[in-house]
Motif scaffolding. Structure first.
Motif, PDB file in Angstrom:
ATOM      1  N   ARG A   1      38.534  34.093  39.335  1.00 31.05           N
ATOM      2  CA  ARG A   1      37.526  33.032  39.471  1.00 31.05           C
ATOM      3  C   ARG A   1      37.116  32.721  40.933  1.00 31.05           C
ATOM      4  O   ARG A   1      35.653  32.415  41.124  1.00 31.05           O
ATOM      5  CB  ARG A   1      38.007  31.721  38.485  1.00 31.05           C
ATOM      6  CG  ARG A   1      38.252  32.122  37.242  1.00 31.05           C
ATOM      7  CD  ARG A   1      38.305  30.887  36.338  1.00 31.05           C
ATOM      8  NE  ARG A   1      39.208  29.570  36.996  1.00 31.05           N
ATOM      9  CZ  ARG A   1      40.765  29.733  36.514  1.00 31.05           C
ATOM     10  NH1 ARG A   1      40.995  30.641  35.705  1.00 31.05           N
ATOM     11  NH2 ARG A   1      41.359  28.845  36.876  1.00 31.05           N
ATOM     12  N   GLU A   2      37.992  32.622  41.739  1.00 32.31           N
ATOM     13  CA  GLU A   2      37.612  32.200  43.051  1.00 32.31           C
ATOM     14  C   GLU A   2      36.776  33.402  43.700  1.00 32.31           C
ATOM     15  O   GLU A   2      35.928  32.963  44.790  1.00 32.31           O
ATOM     16  CB  GLU A   2      38.811  31.997  44.077  1.00 32.31           C
ATOM     17  CG  GLU A   2      38.562  31.550  45.288  1.00 32.31           C
ATOM     18  CD  GLU A   2      37.754  30.326  45.513  1.00 32.31           C
ATOM     19  OE1 GLU A   2      37.003  30.444  46.475  1.00 32.31           O
ATOM     20  OE2 GLU A   2      37.881  29.444  44.600  1.00 32.31           O
TER      21      GLU A   2
ATOM     22  N   ALA B   1      34.922  35.210  42.144  1.00 29.51           N
ATOM     23  CA  ALA B   1      33.373  35.200  41.482  1.00 29.51           C
ATOM     24  C   ALA B   1      32.739  33.964  42.547  1.00 29.51           C
ATOM     25  O   ALA B   1      31.379  34.191  42.644  1.00 29.51           O
ATOM     26  CB  ALA B   1      33.297  34.892  40.088  1.00 29.51           C
ATOM     27  N   ARG B   2      33.323  33.205  42.597  1.00 25.62           N
ATOM     28  CA  ARG B   2      32.779  31.989  43.510  1.00 25.62           C
ATOM     29  C   ARG B   2      32.123  32.412  44.894  1.00 25.62           C
ATOM     30  O   ARG B   2      31.163  32.267  45.065  1.00 25.62           O
ATOM     31  CB  ARG B   2      33.551  30.479  43.687  1.00 25.62           C
ATOM     32  CG  ARG B   2      33.037  29.677  44.149  1.00 25.62           C
ATOM     33  CD  ARG B   2      33.865  28.374  44.131  1.00 25.62           C
ATOM     34  NE  ARG B   2      33.047  26.954  44.779  1.00 25.62           N
ATOM     35  CZ  ARG B   2      33.632  25.774  44.320  1.00 25.62           C
ATOM     36  NH1 ARG B   2      34.577  25.621  43.804  1.00 25.62           N
ATOM     37  NH2 ARG B   2      32.837  24.804  44.664  1.00 25.62           N
TER      38      ARG B   2
ATOM     39  N   VAL C   1      34.128  30.380  35.129  1.00 29.09           N
ATOM     40  CA  VAL C   1      33.716  29.825  36.213  1.00 29.09           C
ATOM     41  C   VAL C   1      32.690  28.451  36.451  1.00 29.09           C
ATOM     42  O   VAL C   1      33.013  27.799  37.159  1.00 29.09           O
ATOM     43  CB  VAL C   1      32.827  30.854  37.159  1.00 29.09           C
ATOM     44  CG1 VAL C   1      32.427  30.340  38.450  1.00 29.09           C
ATOM     45  CG2 VAL C   1      33.930  32.120  37.465  1.00 29.09           C
TER      46      VAL C   1
ATOM     47  N   ASP D   1      35.097  25.490  35.881  1.00 30.27           N
ATOM     48  CA  ASP D   1      35.766  25.040  36.791  1.00 30.27           C
ATOM     49  C   ASP D   1      34.628  24.177  37.921  1.00 30.27           C
ATOM     50  O   ASP D   1      35.114  23.168  38.309  1.00 30.27           O
ATOM     51  CB  ASP D   1      36.005  26.424  37.931  1.00 30.27           C
ATOM     52  CG  ASP D   1      37.168  26.998  37.545  1.00 30.27           C
ATOM     53  OD1 ASP D   1      38.038  26.474  36.636  1.00 30.27           O
ATOM     54  OD2 ASP D   1      37.652  28.165  37.958  1.00 30.27           O
TER      55      ASP D   1
ATOM     56  N   GLU E   1      26.830  26.561  43.343  1.00 30.26           N
ATOM     57  CA  GLU E   1      27.421  26.101  42.368  1.00 30.26           C
ATOM     58  C   GLU E   1      26.828  25.501  41.271  1.00 30.26           C
ATOM     59  O   GLU E   1      26.563  25.353  39.885  1.00 30.26           O
ATOM     60  CB  GLU E   1      28.632  25.521  42.453  1.00 30.26           C
ATOM     61  CG  GLU E   1      29.666  26.525  43.625  1.00 30.26           C
ATOM     62  CD  GLU E   1      29.768  26.464  44.717  1.00 30.26           C
ATOM     63  OE1 GLU E   1      28.390  26.173  45.411  1.00 30.26           O
ATOM     64  OE2 GLU E   1      30.630  26.534  45.489  1.00 30.26           O
TER      65      GLU E   1
END
Length: 244
Positions: A21-22, A24-25, A66, A69, A111
Motif C-alpha cells: 500500500r505504501e 502504491a501511495r 489504499v 488508508d 491522496e
C-alpha cells in the motif's frame, strides 16, 4: 507450538500488505494515479505481478485498500483537531475539524483527489459491500462532521425548514441515508447539515482540483467565509482562526 509460526506468518503478511500500500501511495504522489498498476506496484516491492495477487485479488481491491488508508488518515487528523478543543465551544470543535480537513487535503492533494475524484466504480464488488474496509472508512469520515451536528441539534437546535417544504424525493433520500447510517437526526436537520457539507466539501474539491485557479490564488479566505456562513446557519458564533 503451531500457533507461534502462524502468528509470525500473519505478521509478515501484514507487513507486506502495508509495504504494498505504501508503494502504491508513493507511485500516486510521484507519478500520478495512472502509474498505480499491479505490475508497477509489484516492482516497487520486489515481486512479480502474479505474486502480488496473493495479497490483493485485483487492482480494484488494491485501490480500495489504499483509499481506506487515506480516509483513515484524514479522519484521524480531523478527530485529533476536534479533540484538541474538547473543552471549547461546539463552534470551536466544528471549525477545528473543518480546518483540519482542508489542511490535510491541501497538504496531500494527490491522496485527496484519489479519494474523492477517482472513486471505486459502482460495479466493483468492494464498493457494493457496506462492511468493506473502504466503505467503513468512508462512513467513519462522514460521521466526524455529522456527529457534531447531531450533538449540536440535541443541545441547541438550529433553524430548519418544515419537512413538508422539502421535495418528496429529497425527504425519501434523506430518510434512506439516515437509516443506512443508523442515525436518528430528523430529516429537516439532516437536510441543513448536508447543505452545509455540500458547500464546504464542494469548495474544497474545487480548490484541490484547481478549478478556481482562474480567479483565486489563495482560497483560505474564501474557505473561512464559507465556515462563517455555516456557523451562522447552525446558530453558532464564528471564532476566527488563530493568527498564523
Amino acid at each position: 507450538m503451531a500457533a507461534q509460526p502462524v502468528r509470525r506468518r500473519e505478521k509478515l503478511r501484514q507487513a507486506t500488505l502495508a509495504e504494498i500500500r505504501e508503494a502504491a501511495r508513493r507511485l500516486l504522489t510521484t507519478q500520478g494515479p495512472a502509474a498505480v498498476t499491479i505490475n508497477a506496484v509489484a516492482r516497487q516491492v520486489g515481486m512479480s505481478g502474479p505474486a502480488l495477487y496473493h495479497y490483493f485479488a485485483s487492482h480494484e481491491e488494491l485501490v480500495a485498500a489504499v483509499t481506506a488508508d487515506f480516509l483513515r488518515e484524514l479522519t484521524a487528523t480531523m478527530e485529533t483537531a476536534r479533540d484538541a478543543h474538547a473543552a471549547g465551544s461546539p463552534a470551536e470543535r466544528l471549525l477545528a475539524t473543518c480546518r483540519a480537513m482542508r489542511t490535510w487535503a491541501t497538504a496531500h492533494p494527490a491522496e485527496f483527489r484519489w479519494i474523492f475524484a477517482s472513486p471505486i466504480p459502482a460495479t466493483a464488488s468492494a464498493r457494493n459491500r457496506p462492511d468493506s474496509p473502504r466503505n467503513q472508512a468512508a462512513r467513519d469520515f462522514e460521521l466526524v462532521f455529522l456527529q457534531q451536528i447531531e450533538e449540536l441539534w440535541a443541545t441547541a437546535p438550529f433553524p430548519v425548514p418544515a419537512p413538508k417544504d422539502l421535495a418528496p424525493s429529497v425527504r425519501e433520500q434523506l430518510d434512506a441515508y439516515a437509516t443506512a447510517l443508523g442515525r436518528d437526526l430528523p430529516i429537516e436537520a439532516l437536510h441543513v447539515a448536508m447543505s452545509c457539507w455540500i458547500r464546504l466539501y464542494g469548495l474544497l474539491c474545487m480548490e484541490v482540483l484547481n478549478q478556481l485557479d482562474f480567479v483565486y490564488s489563495d482560497i483560505a479566505p474564501i474557505y473561512e467565509e464559507t465556515l462563517r456562513d455555516i456557523t451562522a446557519t447552525l446558530g453558532l458564533d464564528y471564532p476566527p482562526p488563530a493568527p498564523a
